[in-house]
Design a protein around this motif. Structure first.
Motif, PDB file in Angstrom:
ATOM      1  N   PHE A 178       0.831  -1.206   0.000  1.00 45.50           N
ATOM      2  CA  PHE A 178       0.000   0.000   0.000  1.00 45.50           C
ATOM      3  C   PHE A 178       0.864   1.255   0.000  1.00 45.50           C
ATOM      4  N   THR A 179       1.880   1.271   0.874  1.00 47.52           N
ATOM      5  CA  THR A 179       2.739   2.449   0.968  1.00 47.52           C
ATOM      6  C   THR A 179       3.596   2.609  -0.279  1.00 47.52           C
ATOM      7  N   GLY A 180       4.206   1.512  -0.728  1.00 44.72           N
ATOM      8  CA  GLY A 180       5.094   1.579  -1.876  1.00 44.72           C
ATOM      9  C   GLY A 180       4.411   2.062  -3.138  1.00 44.72           C
ATOM     10  N   LEU A 181       3.253   1.496  -3.438  1.00 40.96           N
ATOM     11  CA  LEU A 181       2.616   1.899  -4.691  1.00 40.96           C
ATOM     12  C   LEU A 181       2.108   3.336  -4.622  1.00 40.96           C
ATOM     13  N   ARG A 182       1.729   3.821  -3.438  1.00 41.71           N
ATOM     14  CA  ARG A 182       1.329   5.218  -3.303  1.00 41.71           C
ATOM     15  C   ARG A 182       2.496   6.159  -3.587  1.00 41.71           C
ATOM     16  N   VAL A 183       3.692   5.760  -3.157  1.00 43.21           N
ATOM     17  CA  VAL A 183       4.882   6.571  -3.426  1.00 43.21           C
ATOM     18  C   VAL A 183       5.108   6.691  -4.928  1.00 43.21           C
ATOM     19  N   GLY A 184       5.082   5.559  -5.627  1.00 41.81           N
ATOM     20  CA  GLY A 184       5.311   5.580  -7.061  1.00 41.81           C
ATOM     21  C   GLY A 184       4.251   6.357  -7.809  1.00 41.81           C
ATOM     22  N   LEU A 185       2.991   6.172  -7.417  1.00 41.73           N
ATOM     23  CA  LEU A 185       1.904   6.885  -8.078  1.00 41.73           C
ATOM     24  C   LEU A 185       2.022   8.394  -7.876  1.00 41.73           C
ATOM     25  N   ALA A 186       2.305   8.806  -6.639  1.00 40.11           N
ATOM     26  CA  ALA A 186       2.420  10.238  -6.366  1.00 40.11           C
ATOM     27  C   ALA A 186       3.566  10.853  -7.161  1.00 40.11           C
ATOM     28  N   PHE A 187       4.699  10.156  -7.222  1.00 42.35           N
ATOM     29  CA  PHE A 187       5.843  10.692  -7.958  1.00 42.35           C
ATOM     30  C   PHE A 187       5.538  10.766  -9.447  1.00 42.35           C
ATOM     31  N   ALA A 188       5.001   9.682 -10.021  1.00 50.23           N
ATOM     32  CA  ALA A 188       4.733   9.654 -11.460  1.00 50.23           C
ATOM     33  C   ALA A 188       3.705  10.701 -11.849  1.00 50.23           C
ATOM     34  N   GLN A 189       2.650  10.846 -11.047  1.00 42.96           N
ATOM     35  CA  GLN A 189       1.623  11.827 -11.376  1.00 42.96           C
ATOM     36  C   GLN A 189       2.145  13.257 -11.226  1.00 42.96           C
ATOM     37  N   GLY A 190       2.965  13.490 -10.217  1.00 48.82           N
ATOM     38  CA  GLY A 190       3.542  14.814 -10.056  1.00 48.82           C
ATOM     39  C   GLY A 190       4.468  15.179 -11.198  1.00 48.82           C
ATOM     40  N   LEU A 191       5.307  14.232 -11.606  1.00 45.67           N
ATOM     41  CA  LEU A 191       6.222  14.487 -12.718  1.00 45.67           C
ATOM     42  C   LEU A 191       5.447  14.722 -14.012  1.00 45.67           C
ATOM     43  N   ALA A 192       4.439  13.886 -14.262  1.00 47.48           N
ATOM     44  CA  ALA A 192       3.655  14.038 -15.489  1.00 47.48           C
ATOM     45  C   ALA A 192       2.924  15.371 -15.520  1.00 47.48           C
ATOM     46  N   ALA A 193       2.395  15.791 -14.362  1.00 46.23           N
ATOM     47  CA  ALA A 193       1.691  17.073 -14.309  1.00 46.23           C
ATOM     48  C   ALA A 193       2.637  18.232 -14.577  1.00 46.23           C
ATOM     49  N   ALA A 194       3.844  18.149 -14.018  1.00 45.05           N
ATOM     50  CA  ALA A 194       4.814  19.217 -14.223  1.00 45.05           C
ATOM     51  C   ALA A 194       5.261  19.304 -15.676  1.00 45.05           C
ATOM     52  N   LEU A 195       5.316  18.165 -16.357  1.00 43.71           N
ATOM     53  CA  LEU A 195       5.778  18.133 -17.743  1.00 43.71           C
ATOM     54  C   LEU A 195       4.644  18.306 -18.744  1.00 43.71           C
ATOM     55  N   GLY A 196       3.402  18.154 -18.287  1.00 44.35           N
ATOM     56  CA  GLY A 196       2.283  18.166 -19.222  1.00 44.35           C
ATOM     57  C   GLY A 196       2.265  16.938 -20.105  1.00 44.35           C
ATOM     58  N   ARG A 197       2.642  15.790 -19.530  1.00 48.30           N
ATOM     59  CA  ARG A 197       2.681  14.536 -20.282  1.00 48.30           C
ATOM     60  C   ARG A 197       1.672  13.558 -19.691  1.00 48.30           C
ATOM     61  N   PRO A 198       1.184  12.603 -20.484  1.00 48.81           N
ATOM     62  CA  PRO A 198       0.270  11.597 -19.943  1.00 48.81           C
ATOM     63  C   PRO A 198       1.001  10.604 -19.047  1.00 48.81           C
ATOM     64  N   VAL A 199       0.282  10.067 -18.065  1.00 49.10           N
ATOM     65  CA  VAL A 199       0.806   9.012 -17.210  1.00 49.10           C
ATOM     66  C   VAL A 199      -0.155   7.839 -17.300  1.00 49.10           C
ATOM     67  N   VAL A 200       0.370   6.627 -17.494  1.00 48.30           N
ATOM     68  CA  VAL A 200      -0.460   5.431 -17.611  1.00 48.30           C
ATOM     69  C   VAL A 200      -0.142   4.481 -16.468  1.00 48.30           C
ATOM     70  N   GLY A 201      -1.172   3.829 -15.963  1.00 51.05           N
ATOM     71  CA  GLY A 201      -1.012   2.860 -14.889  1.00 51.05           C
ATOM     72  C   GLY A 201      -0.980   1.443 -15.429  1.00 51.05           C
ATOM     73  N   ILE A 202      -0.049   0.646 -14.922  1.00 53.10           N
ATOM     74  CA  ILE A 202       0.139  -0.728 -15.377  1.00 53.10           C
ATOM     75  C   ILE A 202       0.013  -1.672 -14.183  1.00 53.10           C
ATOM     76  N   SER A 203      -0.797  -2.704 -14.314  1.00 48.88           N
ATOM     77  CA  SER A 203      -0.917  -3.720 -13.277  1.00 48.88           C
ATOM     78  C   SER A 203       0.414  -4.428 -13.066  1.00 48.88           C
ATOM     79  N   ALA A 204       0.798  -4.585 -11.806  1.00 44.34           N
ATOM     80  CA  ALA A 204       2.033  -5.313 -11.506  1.00 44.34           C
ATOM     81  C   ALA A 204       1.936  -6.769 -11.957  1.00 44.34           C
ATOM     82  N   LEU A 205       0.740  -7.357 -11.876  1.00 44.26           N
ATOM     83  CA  LEU A 205       0.566  -8.739 -12.330  1.00 44.26           C
ATOM     84  C   LEU A 205       0.716  -8.850 -13.836  1.00 44.26           C
ATOM     85  N   ASP A 206       0.144  -7.897 -14.568  1.00 46.31           N
ATOM     86  CA  ASP A 206       0.297  -7.913 -16.026  1.00 46.31           C
ATOM     87  C   ASP A 206       1.764  -7.748 -16.420  1.00 46.31           C
ATOM     88  N   ALA A 207       2.476  -6.875 -15.699  1.00 48.63           N
ATOM     89  CA  ALA A 207       3.881  -6.648 -16.010  1.00 48.63           C
ATOM     90  C   ALA A 207       4.730  -7.870 -15.661  1.00 48.63           C
TER      91      ALA A 207
END
Length: 226
Positions: free
Chosen positions: A73-102
């Motif tokens: 729970f904690t780990g994936l929240r860290v990654g999501l917050a970082f990826a979404q923040g970076l994407a927002a700052a750059l104006g780029r899309p961010v896509v979510g990928i299931s860990a099981l699919d990967a």
């Protein structure tokens, strides 16, 4: 397409820059270490160093891909917050990928695949594939239920992920790949192929969190038992 992948959902802390053309994912820069806690202190530095190794600025990225779980729970929240923040700052899309699919995409060619994450408490997070297609959604299964599904996969199946170790004696003709997290290249290919309109960067939870909110506020008197 040039993209950055971020993975903090399982037992790795990973940031990487890839150039993806169809099924070909060329690694340009990568930082990845086994890690079960401390992702928040490391992921920004990993992303900076991966971009520096790739010789690109963040503004050169076309999109960001991030694992959304299931996992810590904690780990994936860290990654999501970082990826979404970076994407927002750059104006780029961010896509979510299931860990099981990967994880399944990390298994290589196989007639059948079981992506398995050790969920503790006698459970695994699981998803099953046959002939390249999923047999159903991601699930939280008891070890007994998962064993029954695995046995039906048949000879030559690949069990991939941290949960694969829980089934080592089940079928000697199956192949085990004990990965702490998805292979970065597999994650990059999925992130490049994902449609941002549908692959939302929202957490994938398969069971309720272990922690529960307090039943009373600090300093509040306990309610007497009836």
């Amino acid at each position: 397409m040039r993209l950055m992948i971020v993975d903090t959902a399982l037992g790795l802390c990973t940031a990487g820059v890839f150039a993806v053309d169809g099924a070909d994912a060329r690694q340009l820069g990568l930082r990845s270490e086994p890690m079960v806690k401390g992702h928040s202190e490391r992921i920004a530095g990993f992303a900076r160093d991966a971009a520096a190794e790739a010789g690109v600025a963040f503004a050169d990225l076309d999109r960001i891909g991030v694992t959304v779980g299931p996992g810590s729970f904690t780990g994936l929240r860290v990654g999501l917050a970082f990826a979404q923040g970076l994407a927002a700052a750059l104006g780029r899309p961010v896509v979510g990928i299931s860990a099981l699919d990967a994880l399944a995409a990390s298994a290589g060619e196989a007639p059948a695949v079981a992506a398995l994450i050790d969920a503790r408490r006698g459970q695994v997070y699981a998803r099953f594939w046959r002939d390249g297609g999923p047999e159903g959604p991601a699930e939280a299964l008891t070890l007994e239920a998962a064993a029954g599904r695995i046995e039906r996969l048949g000879s030559g199946a690949v069990l991939v992920g941290s949960g694969a170790a829980l089934f080592t004696g089940l079928a000697p003709d199956m192949i085990l790949r004990l990965l702490d997290g998805p292979e970065p290249g597999a994650l990059a290919r999925l992130a490049a192929a994902a449609d941002p309109a549908f692959a939302r960067p929202t957490p994938l939870y398969l069971r309720a969190p272990d922690a529960t909110p307090p039943t009373r506020l600090p300093g509040q008197a306990r309610t007497p038992a009836p």
